[in-house]
Design an enzyme around this catalytic site. Structure first.
Site, short mmCIF file in Angstrom:
data_model
loop_
_atom_site.label_atom_id
_atom_site.label_comp_id
_atom_site.label_asym_id
_atom_site.label_seq_id
_atom_site.Cartn_x
_atom_site.Cartn_y
_atom_site.Cartn_z
N HIS A 135 0.67 -0.91 0.24
CA HIS A 135 -0.22 0.36 -0.54
C HIS A 135 1.47 1.31 0.59
CE1 HIS A 135 -2.73 -2.64 2.82
NE2 HIS A 135 -2.54 -3.22 1.03
N TYR A 145 2.75 1.96 14.10
CA TYR A 145 3.57 3.07 12.93
C TYR A 145 2.44 4.52 13.18
CZ TYR A 145 -1.01 1.44 9.84
OH TYR A 145 -2.15 1.15 9.65
#
Length: 469
Positions: free
Chosen positions: A70, A133
């Site tokens: 992605h 993240y």
């Protein structure tokens, strides 16, 4: 197993902007501790101060869980809290790096900075892996994303566990091959005030270049309370503010004062907040009117501001505001001449119509043509010059307005002696309304921008060229 005792360090990769960080992990019989994200230390190593706004954690039960590839329109700081992953990154941005691949194992002692547009994927190598993240934008259904198939033959990622044996979502299995991927474009450029003299010059300079938007006041009102939601600002990398209230005499009236402060200060303040919040480079055009004109040598960028009129005060206030934006260029100019009503064209018309004008001879400066301001702005952006204030005017011998007028008359084939030099006091002696004080000396030192590799146009030569069109 986590690697203890590392020194904090950064290692670049073949993908531009993708950087691996080794993290110190301190452990004992109780477990371990690390500084997973430490802004001051990591920016000192060269990491972009990317301004994270959200922290996400993906917990994976089994080894072999595979997710990606992605590419999102934001930057990411990727690490793991527990377990270990095999990470794969593919550059899906427009440009020569498109398709470049990098892979690495990440455990709690390593992290990686993933710039916007770089495809991100991982495969867990241990059960109970917590993949974490930081991102510098909130997820939005309106954002543009790009995807690549995990099994793409061109990328040829050597997955430790074959994809046929692992858990992959149906959506990830359906992503396109590299040849069908839509590359992620760079962040866009927005020119504000696109219907003004400088705005029109910027339109001419950028032409039909992709990724450049132009906004007039009708398109984007900087004083609107809804400005922060007027656009998806994270899609923009640069805002060039060519909008300003420039009616210096009217600014000395009650109505004009409000207008000048609204456009030149409140509007700029709103843009500055947006730029700072979204990591946007803000280019702001300033003026010689921030100085009082009492100097006897060209003004440098770091000379103290001392405006003497309302217009100059609003421009000085805007400079102070824009200087707080982490990524900013303040372009300070003078005696601007562009498309539309301007001094040079007025003198040419008077010359042709047989008028012998009285023109001020005790104000000294240099002409600056809008096409050269546009060229200078693009140079600063394209060259990656250090952020800050830059003087940008025409070069060459300083002139008075009367000198400019005589040059226009001579260039048009008329007798330059028809121009009658007068003092500023004489010129405005019979003025009906408030008159703003003008700097008597407006010459700006150009050495800083010249040091970046930019060559300012000679003002007198540019004036002659304009007369020969």
């Amino acid at each position: 197993m986590t690697d203890f005792g590392k020194t904090l360090s950064a290692t670049p990769t073949p993908i531009d902007g993708l950087v691996v960080f080794d993290l110190p992990v301190h452990g004992d019989a109780r477990g371990w501790f690390k500084e997973n994200w430490q802004r001051e230390k990591m920016t000192a190593l060269g990491l972009a101060d990317f301004g994270p706004v959200q922290n996400n954690i993906s917990f994976n039960d089994a080894a072999g869980t595979t997710r990606g590839i992605h590419a999102e329109p934001w930057d990411k700081w990727v690490s793991v809290a527990t377990g270990r992953i095999f990470g794969a990154w593919v550059d899906l941005r427009e440009g020569p790096g498109f398709g470049t691949v990098f892979t690495a194992e990440i455990d709690p002692s390593r992290a990686i900075f993933v710039p916007r547009g770089v495809g991100n994927a991982y495969q867990t190598l241990e059960p109970d892996t917590a993949y974490t993240y930081l991102v510098n934008d909130h997820w939005s259904p309106d954002a543009d994303y790009s995807f690549l198939n995990l099994a793409d033959e061109t990328a040829a990622i050597a997955w430790p566990i074959p994809l046929s044996e692992v858990e992959i979502s149906a959506k990830d299995r359906a992503h396109p091959r590299l040849s069908d991927v839509t590359p992620v474009p760079p962040r866009r450029v927005l020119v504000v005030g696109a219907d003004g003299q400088l705005g029109r010059a910027l339109r001419q300079s950028y032409g039909t270049a992709p990724g450049v938007d132009f906004a007039t006041r009708a398109d984007l009102d900087l004083t609107s309370p809804g400005l922060s939601d007027a656009r998806r600002w994270r899609d923009y990398g640069t805002i060039i503010n060519a909008a300003a209230y420039t009616r210096v005499d009217e600014a000395e009236t009650a109505v004009g004062r409000r207008g000048a402060w609204a456009a030149n200060v409140a509007g700029v303040s709103a843009l500055a907040r947006i730029a700072a919040a979204h990591g946007i480079t803000l280019v702001h055009v300033s003026s010689d009117y921030v100085f009082d004109g009492a100097a006897d040598a060209p003004y440098r960028e770091d000379d103290p501001l001392c405006p003497v009129g309302v217009y100059g005060q609003t421009k000085a206030a805007a400079d102070a505001i824009v200087a707080t934006v982490p990524r900013h260029y303040i372009v300070r100019t003078s005696w601007v001449i562009g498309e539309g009503k301007n001094f040079v064209d007025t003198m040419a018309r008077l010359a042709d119509n047989g008028v012998n004008p009285a023109v001020v001879s005790d104000q000294i400066g240099r002409l600056t043509f809008t096409e050269d301001i546009a060229r200078g702005i693009r140079h600063l952006l394209d060259s990656g010059a250090a952020y800050g204030v830059y003087n940008l005017t025409g070069d060459g011998e300083p002139m008075s307005w009367a000198d400019v007028a005589t040059a226009v008359f001579a260039g048009a084939g008329h007798d330059p002696d028809r121009v009658r030099p007068v003092s500023t006091a004489e010129y405005f002696a019979d003025a009906a309304g408030p008159i703003a004080p003008r700097p008597a000396y407006s010459v700006l030192d150009l050495s800083k921008i010249i040091a970046t590799g930019f060559t300012p146009a000679d003002a007198a030569a540019a004036l002659r060229a304009r007369g020969n069109r």
